[in-house]
Design a protein around this motif. Structure first.
Motif, PDB file in Angstrom:
ATOM      1  N   ASN A   1       0.854  -1.178   0.000  1.00 20.69           N
ATOM      2  CA  ASN A   1       0.000   0.000   0.000  1.00 20.69           C
ATOM      3  C   ASN A   1       0.894   1.233   0.000  1.00 20.69           C
ATOM      4  OD1 ASN A   1      -1.790   2.080   0.432  1.00 20.69           O
ATOM      5  ND2 ASN A   1      -2.857   1.078   2.123  1.00 20.69           N
TER       6      ASN A   1
ATOM      7  N   LEU B   1       0.410   4.105   0.834  1.00 16.76           N
ATOM      8  CA  LEU B   1       0.195   4.930   2.023  1.00 16.76           C
ATOM      9  C   LEU B   1       1.071   4.504   3.191  1.00 16.76           C
ATOM     10  CD1 LEU B   1      -3.698   5.352   1.932  1.00 16.76           C
ATOM     11  CD2 LEU B   1      -1.940   6.965   1.183  1.00 16.76           C
ATOM     12  N   ILE B   2       1.675   3.287   3.102  1.00 15.49           N
ATOM     13  CA  ILE B   2       2.540   2.834   4.193  1.00 15.49           C
ATOM     14  C   ILE B   2       3.728   3.764   4.379  1.00 15.49           C
ATOM     15  CG2 ILE B   2       4.073   1.351   2.841  1.00 15.49           C
ATOM     16  CD1 ILE B   2       2.609   0.563   6.320  1.00 15.49           C
TER      17      ILE B   2
ATOM     18  N   PHE C   1       3.605   6.844   4.407  1.00 17.11           N
ATOM     19  CA  PHE C   1       3.152   7.962   5.225  1.00 17.11           C
ATOM     20  C   PHE C   1       2.801   7.530   6.645  1.00 17.11           C
ATOM     21  CE2 PHE C   1       2.242   8.851   0.836  1.00 17.11           C
ATOM     22  CZ  PHE C   1       2.569  10.182   0.670  1.00 17.11           C
ATOM     23  N   GLN C   2       2.817   6.223   6.904  1.00 21.85           N
ATOM     24  CA  GLN C   2       2.327   5.720   8.180  1.00 21.85           C
ATOM     25  C   GLN C   2       3.382   4.968   8.984  1.00 21.85           C
ATOM     26  OE1 GLN C   2      -0.833   3.279   6.649  1.00 21.85           O
ATOM     27  NE2 GLN C   2      -2.230   4.997   6.299  1.00 21.85           N
ATOM     28  N   ASN C   3       4.587   4.842   8.430  1.00 21.45           N
ATOM     29  CA  ASN C   3       5.603   4.020   9.090  1.00 21.45           C
ATOM     30  C   ASN C   3       5.956   4.507  10.485  1.00 21.45           C
ATOM     31  OD1 ASN C   3       5.908   2.036   7.229  1.00 21.45           O
ATOM     32  ND2 ASN C   3       7.742   2.866   6.279  1.00 21.45           N
ATOM     33  N   LYS C   4       6.153   5.796  10.619  1.00 20.36           N
ATOM     34  CA  LYS C   4       6.581   6.352  11.893  1.00 20.36           C
ATOM     35  C   LYS C   4       5.735   7.563  12.254  1.00 20.36           C
ATOM     36  CE  LYS C   4      10.120   3.533  12.428  1.00 20.36           C
ATOM     37  NZ  LYS C   4      11.496   3.945  12.172  1.00 20.36           N
ATOM     38  N   THR C   5       5.697   7.845  13.546  1.00 25.86           N
ATOM     39  CA  THR C   5       4.956   9.002  14.043  1.00 25.86           C
ATOM     40  C   THR C   5       5.628  10.290  13.568  1.00 25.86           C
ATOM     41  OG1 THR C   5       4.314   7.753  16.003  1.00 25.86           O
ATOM     42  CG2 THR C   5       4.105  10.146  16.124  1.00 25.86           C
TER      43      THR C   5
ATOM     44  N   ASN D   1       9.434   8.637   7.885  1.00 19.06           N
ATOM     45  CA  ASN D   1       8.142   8.985   7.299  1.00 19.06           C
ATOM     46  C   ASN D   1       8.370   9.921   6.122  1.00 19.06           C
ATOM     47  OD1 ASN D   1       5.465  10.175   6.838  1.00 19.06           O
ATOM     48  ND2 ASN D   1       4.896   9.202   8.770  1.00 19.06           N
TER      49      ASN D   1
END
Length: 288
Positions: free
Chosen positions: A71, A73-74, A76-80, A220
């Motif tokens: 995906n 979008l991963i 954008f979502q890996n780290k805070t 990110n």
């Protein structure tokens, strides 16, 4: 490359048709010397924006989804994403513009040895054409022209170029070389090379290196995208404000800041980058 060189421009050409005066043959003839025709600004922005969207955003995202079975979008979502990282990233990018003026002036005045004079002539011609086109596209008659340029020059490249060079290419190079630093520098070299502006190669490469480390440290893709957007957007805004006589700083002059300012802002930029590295090491546990 198919999307950026072929598909995107073709779609952009079709989308720009309502803004083209005269027939297609007339438009094609004008494209040979676009800077002589102010009415071509909007069609050129549409074509450039379409090339970036298809070649550096949509098709790469489809590639990640279809061939890598991930995906997109991963990324954008890996780290805070931390507020400290956002604020310091913005500061670092703006402050680095001062030290980078040294490299901009040095690189623009670089001369080649005799056996490379042919390449130097070719590269100088490409550089002059690019500078002429940039000046043409950034002569803003209205705020609407500025807003369109901001979207095409700052927002779309900030997303697309970082998705490709940092989000896709840098991790592959890291796997291939086994060394993150080699991956960052090679992807930065390729990032600068694709712009085909040799006399602006070094300052653009250094930006690519900075974006690469910001991605590595943060984990990110939003952080290097933000950095890229701030670099392009702030520069474009300053050009617009200079044209409106609101600011007196001409970022397009190509002149270096004073050595004292360059040294001072280099130390500040380097210190902030070290802080970011330490901050993300403590919060994201990346391998140094």
């Amino acid at each position: 490359m198919m999307g950026f060189v072929i598909i995107g421009p073709i779609v952009g050409f079709i989308l720009s048709m309502p803004f083209i005066e005269g027939g297609l043959l007339d438009f094609q003839s004008k494209l040979a010397n676009p800077t002589a025709y102010p009415e071509l600004r909007i069609p050129l922005f549409i074509m450039q924006g379409s090339a970036t969207f298809f070649g550096l955003i949509l098709i790469p995202a489809l590639y990640i989804k279809g061939f890598e079975k991930k995906n997109p979008l991963i990324l954008f979502q890996n780290k805070t994403i931390y507020s400290q990282s956002i604020i310091i990233t913005i500061l670092v990018v703006i402050l680095f513009m001062i030290p980078n003026t040294f490299f901009i002036e040095w690189n623009s005045n670089l001369t080649m040895p005799d056996f490379l004079k042919g390449f130097e002539s070719w590269a100088r011609e490409k550089e002059d054409l690019a500078a002429e086109l940039t000046t043409y596209l950034t002569q803003f008659d209205t705020f609407g022209h500025f807003a369109l340029a901001f979207f095409v020059i700052a927002i779309l490249p900030g997303i697309g170029e970082e998705l490709v060079f940092r989000g896709m290419l840098q991790p592959e190079l890291q796997r291939a070389t086994g060394n993150i630093h080699a991956a960052i520098w090679i992807s930065a070299i390729m990032f600068s090379a694709i712009h085909l502006q040799f006399f602006g190669f070094v300052p653009r490469m250094l930006l690519g290196v900075m974006f690469g480390y910001l991605y590595y440290w943060s984990g990110n893709i939003v952080i290097p995208m933000l950095a890229h957007f701030v670099n392009n957007g702030f520069s474009l805004l300053m050009v617009y404000l200079y044209q409106l006589d609101i600011v007196s700083i001409d970022l397009e002059s190509g002149e270096s800041a004073s050595p004292l300012l360059v040294a001072f802002f280099t130390l500040i930029t380097f210190g902030l980058l070290l802080y970011l590295k330490k901050f993300h090491r403590e919060n994201n546990s990346f391998a140094s």
